[in-house]
Write a protein that holds these residues in place. Structure first.
Motif, mmCIF file in Angstrom:
data_model
loop_
_atom_site.group_PDB
_atom_site.id
_atom_site.type_symbol
_atom_site.label_atom_id
_atom_site.label_comp_id
_atom_site.label_asym_id
_atom_site.label_seq_id
_atom_site.Cartn_x
_atom_site.Cartn_y
_atom_site.Cartn_z
ATOM 1 N N SER A 158 -4.581 -20.495 -7.957
ATOM 2 C CA SER A 158 -5.419 -20.521 -9.268
ATOM 3 C C SER A 158 -4.503 -19.708 -10.350
ATOM 4 C CB SER A 158 -6.679 -19.987 -8.866
ATOM 5 O OG SER A 158 -6.677 -18.890 -8.583
ATOM 6 N N GLN A 159 -4.856 -19.724 -11.327
ATOM 7 C CA GLN A 159 -4.077 -18.739 -12.470
ATOM 8 C C GLN A 159 -4.458 -17.785 -12.084
ATOM 9 O OE1 GLN A 159 -5.072 -20.084 -16.586
ATOM 10 N NE2 GLN A 159 -4.172 -18.250 -17.358
ATOM 11 N N LYS A 160 -5.539 -17.275 -12.099
ATOM 12 C CA LYS A 160 -6.105 -15.829 -11.440
ATOM 13 C C LYS A 160 -5.283 -15.321 -10.281
ATOM 14 C CE LYS A 160 -10.101 -13.064 -11.211
ATOM 15 N NZ LYS A 160 -11.503 -12.758 -11.080
ATOM 16 N N GLY A 161 -5.084 -15.943 -9.324
ATOM 17 C CA GLY A 161 -4.396 -15.680 -8.060
ATOM 18 C C GLY A 161 -3.100 -15.471 -8.335
ATOM 19 N N VAL A 162 -2.351 -16.430 -9.262
ATOM 20 C CA VAL A 162 -0.940 -16.280 -9.671
ATOM 21 C C VAL A 162 -0.824 -14.817 -10.512
ATOM 22 C CG1 VAL A 162 0.898 -17.179 -11.332
ATOM 23 C CG2 VAL A 162 -0.561 -18.711 -9.575
ATOM 24 N N ASN A 163 -1.704 -14.665 -11.368
ATOM 25 C CA ASN A 163 -1.808 -13.291 -12.135
ATOM 26 C C ASN A 163 -1.839 -11.976 -11.326
ATOM 27 O OD1 ASN A 163 -3.507 -10.853 -13.518
ATOM 28 N ND2 ASN A 163 -2.491 -12.073 -15.233
ATOM 29 N N LYS A 164 -2.698 -12.165 -10.279
ATOM 30 C CA LYS A 164 -2.843 -10.942 -9.457
ATOM 31 C C LYS A 164 -1.550 -10.720 -8.719
ATOM 32 C CE LYS A 164 -7.959 -10.512 -8.956
ATOM 33 N NZ LYS A 164 -8.958 -10.810 -8.149
ATOM 34 N N ARG A 165 -1.193 -11.863 -8.077
ATOM 35 C CA ARG A 165 -0.028 -11.653 -7.101
ATOM 36 C C ARG A 165 1.366 -11.439 -7.861
ATOM 37 N NH1 ARG A 165 0.488 -15.397 -1.908
ATOM 38 N NH2 ARG A 165 2.373 -14.296 -0.980
ATOM 39 N N LYS A 166 1.582 -11.717 -9.230
ATOM 40 C CA LYS A 166 2.503 -11.510 -10.022
ATOM 41 C C LYS A 166 2.617 -9.849 -10.408
ATOM 42 C CE LYS A 166 2.105 -12.406 -14.313
ATOM 43 N NZ LYS A 166 1.771 -12.919 -15.510
ATOM 44 N N HIS A 167 1.407 -9.347 -10.689
ATOM 45 C CA HIS A 167 1.456 -7.998 -10.918
ATOM 46 C C HIS A 167 1.561 -7.429 -9.735
ATOM 47 C CE1 HIS A 167 -0.176 -8.000 -15.017
ATOM 48 N NE2 HIS A 167 -0.871 -8.884 -14.514
ATOM 49 N N LYS A 168 1.053 -7.559 -8.577
ATOM 50 C CA LYS A 168 1.477 -6.953 -7.190
ATOM 51 C C LYS A 168 3.111 -7.080 -7.270
ATOM 52 C CE LYS A 168 -2.746 -7.218 -4.862
ATOM 53 N NZ LYS A 168 -3.555 -7.929 -3.696
ATOM 54 N N LEU A 169 3.550 -8.067 -7.253
ATOM 55 C CA LEU A 169 5.113 -8.246 -7.089
ATOM 56 C C LEU A 169 5.834 -7.297 -8.047
ATOM 57 C CD1 LEU A 169 5.459 -12.091 -6.418
ATOM 58 C CD2 LEU A 169 5.668 -10.077 -4.815
ATOM 59 N N LEU A 170 5.405 -7.360 -9.354
ATOM 60 C CA LEU A 170 6.035 -6.561 -10.283
ATOM 61 C C LEU A 170 5.955 -5.020 -9.952
ATOM 62 C CD1 LEU A 170 5.304 -8.418 -13.755
ATOM 63 C CD2 LEU A 170 7.547 -8.037 -12.454
ATOM 64 N N LEU A 171 4.770 -4.593 -9.461
ATOM 65 C CA LEU A 171 4.668 -3.259 -9.043
ATOM 66 C C LEU A 171 5.530 -2.943 -7.864
ATOM 67 C CD1 LEU A 171 3.062 -0.634 -9.414
ATOM 68 C CD2 LEU A 171 1.451 -1.539 -8.035
ATOM 69 N N LYS A 172 5.487 -3.780 -7.055
ATOM 70 C CA LYS A 172 6.325 -3.617 -5.675
ATOM 71 C C LYS A 172 7.739 -3.398 -6.170
ATOM 72 C CE LYS A 172 7.196 -5.713 -1.288
ATOM 73 N NZ LYS A 172 6.687 -7.098 -0.627
ATOM 74 N N LEU A 173 8.355 -4.403 -6.923
ATOM 75 C CA LEU A 173 9.506 -4.277 -7.419
ATOM 76 C C LEU A 173 10.085 -3.002 -8.002
ATOM 77 C CD1 LEU A 173 10.289 -7.975 -8.504
ATOM 78 C CD2 LEU A 173 11.157 -6.726 -6.268
ATOM 79 N N LYS A 174 8.989 -2.686 -8.960
ATOM 80 C CA LYS A 174 9.316 -1.358 -9.858
ATOM 81 C C LYS A 174 9.440 -0.095 -8.847
ATOM 82 C CE LYS A 174 7.580 0.947 -13.741
ATOM 83 N NZ LYS A 174 6.246 1.058 -14.717
ATOM 84 N N THR A 175 8.563 -0.121 -8.114
ATOM 85 C CA THR A 175 8.464 0.928 -7.181
ATOM 86 C C THR A 175 9.788 1.345 -6.308
ATOM 87 O OG1 THR A 175 6.024 0.800 -6.801
ATOM 88 C CG2 THR A 175 7.120 1.886 -5.058
ATOM 89 N N ARG A 176 10.003 -0.019 -5.847
ATOM 90 C CA ARG A 176 11.386 -0.157 -5.161
ATOM 91 C C ARG A 176 12.669 0.515 -5.830
ATOM 92 N NH1 ARG A 176 13.164 -4.594 -0.811
ATOM 93 N NH2 ARG A 176 15.287 -3.854 -0.442
ATOM 94 N N LEU A 177 12.617 0.169 -7.063
ATOM 95 C CA LEU A 177 13.645 0.511 -7.955
ATOM 96 C C LEU A 177 13.683 1.902 -8.553
ATOM 97 C CD1 LEU A 177 14.384 -3.060 -9.569
ATOM 98 C CD2 LEU A 177 15.477 -2.088 -7.620
ATOM 99 N N THR A 178 12.432 2.608 -8.326
ATOM 100 C CA THR A 178 12.347 3.889 -8.969
ATOM 101 C C THR A 178 13.475 4.869 -8.717
ATOM 102 O OG1 THR A 178 10.988 4.665 -7.197
ATOM 103 C CG2 THR A 178 9.828 3.700 -9.277
#
Length: 169
Positions: free
Chosen positions: A146-166
């Motif tokens: 679903s669109q909402k599922g994509v939105n939640k997953r995308k936000h989690k992915l971006l946070l995960k990547l940002k955290t990894r690159l800090t």
């Protein structure tokens, strides 16, 4: 945005409240206890309101347009794309180059590529389509979510990547 409340009582049932703007005249004309009026933000302005007890249906009828507007505004906010995450990693000209900074930028790019390669296939697809400006609805159709599922997953992915690159900033 308007403040509303959804409170649970001692017996486990819920009580629903919505704000009603009041003025000095309203308080006087309707015999409202002035201490019941509180200041809250409605839109961009602070307003004096009383919280009115309503039914669950009235509460949801009142809140749905507010929730829709919040969601619409969230969707219009520009999200940090993968390109923007390392947009600043472009190498500078030799005149003002900082070798240490250039090396750190290269490490960050390499780490980002490693992180992306470690993602599940569905997550790589989401990030790839997102980086090419596909809508959440289009991405959802492509990956079977679903669109909402994509939105939640995308936000989690971006946070995960940002955290990894800090460590590389």
């Amino acid at each position: 945005m308007e403040k509303s409340e959804n409170l649970q009582t001692n017996d486990g049932s819920r009580q629903y409240y919505i704000p009603m703007e009041v003025t000095a005249e309203t308080i006087k004309d309707f015999g409202i206890n002035p201490s019941d009026a509180v200041w809250t933000k409605i839109g961009n302005k602070r307003k004096k309101v009383i919280m009115v007890l309503v039914t669950k249906e009235q509460y949801y009828e009142y809140m749905r347009p507010i929730w829709r507007e919040d969601k619409r505004e969230q969707r219009q906010e520009p999200m940090a794309s993968l390109d923007k995450m390392y947009e600043e990693t472009e190498y500078e000209t030799a005149d003002n180059s900082d070798l240490e900074a250039d090396i750190m930028k290269q490490f960050m790019i390499d780490e980002l590529h490693k992180a992306l390669n470690e993602l599940e296939e569905i997550d790589r697809t989401i990030m790839e389509m997102y980086s090419h400006d596909h809508s959440e609805a289009e991405i959802g159709k492509a990956v079977g979510m679903s669109q909402k599922g994509v939105n939640k997953r995308k936000h989690k992915l971006l946070l995960k990547l940002k955290t990894r690159l800090t460590d590389y900033r």
